[in-house]
Design a protein around this motif. Structure first.
Motif, mmCIF file in Angstrom:
data_model
loop_
_atom_site.group_PDB
_atom_site.id
_atom_site.type_symbol
_atom_site.label_atom_id
_atom_site.label_comp_id
_atom_site.label_asym_id
_atom_site.label_seq_id
_atom_site.Cartn_x
_atom_site.Cartn_y
_atom_site.Cartn_z
ATOM 1 N N UNK A 175 0.714 -1.165 0.130
ATOM 2 C CA UNK A 175 0.058 0.058 0.077
ATOM 3 C C UNK A 175 0.839 1.112 0.030
ATOM 4 N N UNK A 176 0.580 2.224 -0.772
ATOM 5 C CA UNK A 176 1.490 3.465 -1.071
ATOM 6 C C UNK A 176 0.589 4.722 -0.804
ATOM 7 N N UNK A 177 0.694 5.357 0.529
ATOM 8 C CA UNK A 177 1.646 4.866 1.586
ATOM 9 C C UNK A 177 0.807 3.749 2.401
ATOM 10 N N UNK A 178 1.641 2.933 3.151
ATOM 11 C CA UNK A 178 0.727 2.071 3.902
ATOM 12 C C UNK A 178 0.135 2.633 5.338
ATOM 13 N N UNK A 179 -0.724 2.289 5.889
ATOM 14 C CA UNK A 179 -1.274 3.040 7.158
ATOM 15 C C UNK A 179 -0.707 2.143 8.394
ATOM 16 N N UNK A 180 -0.496 2.862 9.577
ATOM 17 C CA UNK A 180 0.145 2.070 10.497
ATOM 18 C C UNK A 180 -0.792 0.853 10.906
ATOM 19 N N UNK A 181 -1.761 0.861 10.903
ATOM 20 C CA UNK A 181 -2.807 -0.151 11.546
ATOM 21 C C UNK A 181 -2.556 -1.444 10.625
ATOM 22 N N UNK A 182 -2.164 -1.268 9.122
ATOM 23 C CA UNK A 182 -1.898 -2.164 8.454
ATOM 24 C C UNK A 182 -0.344 -3.083 8.454
ATOM 25 N N UNK A 205 5.416 3.062 4.810
ATOM 26 C CA UNK A 205 4.761 4.135 5.711
ATOM 27 C C UNK A 205 5.235 5.569 5.467
ATOM 28 N N UNK A 206 4.658 6.634 5.778
ATOM 29 C CA UNK A 206 5.246 7.966 5.848
ATOM 30 C C UNK A 206 6.006 8.013 7.133
#
Length: 337
Positions: A175-182, A205-206
């Motif tokens: 995922x771009x960006x990836x979420x923390x919960x992922x 992640x960012x």
């Protein structure tokens, strides 16, 4: 001391197809102290069919009407990769490049001495690429975004069908960006336990928090997307960190490596000095004359920690003073028998 984490700056297509930008990025990134700089290479006509389409994040970040046209726009030429490879070599940083088709992989193999083969998450079942790599001894990085544990195992089986390869598995969230919960960093531990290979983390992640946490969890390799301008046109810029942020990440990882240390408890000279200052010793509660037997009421516990520790009072109580011990003085071993 923990072995150095191998840090990869993923430029990918963030040079926007301009070799001059790519070369400038290599020069700037090399100064951050990374171990490798990674690019991507494909023949868009071999990679994309007429039915191909763009991901949502690519549609949002790039105006090209199709996936193939997007790839053509952000692609370095073959000769450009040779220039970039030579620049990396000149600056003492490893060159890595993900190939997305067998022709591109063979070109890179012939002209660029890559530190690793890199298998992108989407290529985990590309038999032509896997079979080629299986026949060669170059170390392999295997990204696992979108793949189940069973699928990772199948890919490893293909890569190892002639001999067990030197493979680093990268935990990755596509995922771009990836979420923390992922992000699910606990997968790093599970991948290592299930497959018995070194495991790293490809961080989408960012920010740098997840990459730093992955190092603490034992990741031996960190890959992070990097851009010269997060607001530039192109599919990956917004999910990347800046070169300045990359420099901060490298410093943080190297500091963490120093801090991780070893399981055995060791104490520095500084800690030894502080122990003398901060701990307490057994101290005389009154003047104790030579020949007296020391009793519990004769002692108390005060700083500094240069004599008997309070928990060692049995070494003092009941002993005979061999000299006069003035009040409020640390009782030392040579004062008693």
């Amino acid at each position: 001391m923990k072995q150095n984490v191998y840090i990869i700056a993923e430029v990918g297509p963030n040079h926007n197809g301009d070799v001059n930008i790519a070369l400038q990025m290599v020069e700037q990134i090399a100064k951050t102290g990374v171990d490798a700089i990674k690019f991507q290479f494909s023949n868009p006509y071999e990679l994309y069919s007429e039915d191909s389409f763009k991901a949502t994040y690519q549609k949002q970040n790039d105006a090209a009407p199709s996936a193939r046209e997007m790839s053509l726009r952000f692609q370095l030429k073959q000769e450009d990769h040779i220039l970039v490879y030579n620049k990396c070599k000149e600056l003492g940083v490893d060159y890595i490049c993900t190939a997305f088709d067998i022709g591109s992989l063979r070109f890179l193999e012939e002209h660029c001495d890559m530190a690793y083969y890199k298998i992108a998450s989407g290529e985990i079942f590309s038999l032509d690429l896997l079979n080629y790599m299986a026949k060669h001894d170059r170390p392999i990085i295997l990204s696992t975004g979108m793949a189940t544990y069973d699928e990772v195992g199948k890919s490893l089986k293909i890569l190892n069908k002639y001999s067990r390869k030197n493979i680093t598995i990268l935990h990755c969230i596509s995922a771009y960006p990836a979420k923390y919960e992922e992000v699910n960093l606990m997968n790093i531990l599970e991948l290592k336990e299930r497959f018995g290979y070194k495991v790293g983390f490809s961080d989408h992640t960012i920010g740098n928090e997840c990459a730093i946490a992955a190092v603490v969890m034992g990741a031996c390799m960190i890959e992070k997307h990097v851009t010269y301008d997060r607001n530039a046109d192109g599919p990956d810029h917004k999910a990347s960190i800046t070169i300045e942020e990359l420099g901060e990440l490298v410093k943080s990882i190297r500091n963490i490596e120093l801090a991780m240390g070893v399981r055995e408890r060791k104490f520095s000279e500084t800690q030894g000095e502080i122990a003398k200052v901060a701990r307490k010793s057994i101290v005389s509660n009154r003047k104790i004359c030579k020949g007296e037997i020391i009793k519990l009421d004769d002692i108390c516990y005060k700083r500094p920690g240069i004599g008997f520790l309070p928990i060692e009072q049995d070494h003092v109580i009941g002993k005979i003073a061999v000299c006069d011990i003035e009040r409020d003085r640390v009782i030392k071993a040579e004062y008693i028998e």
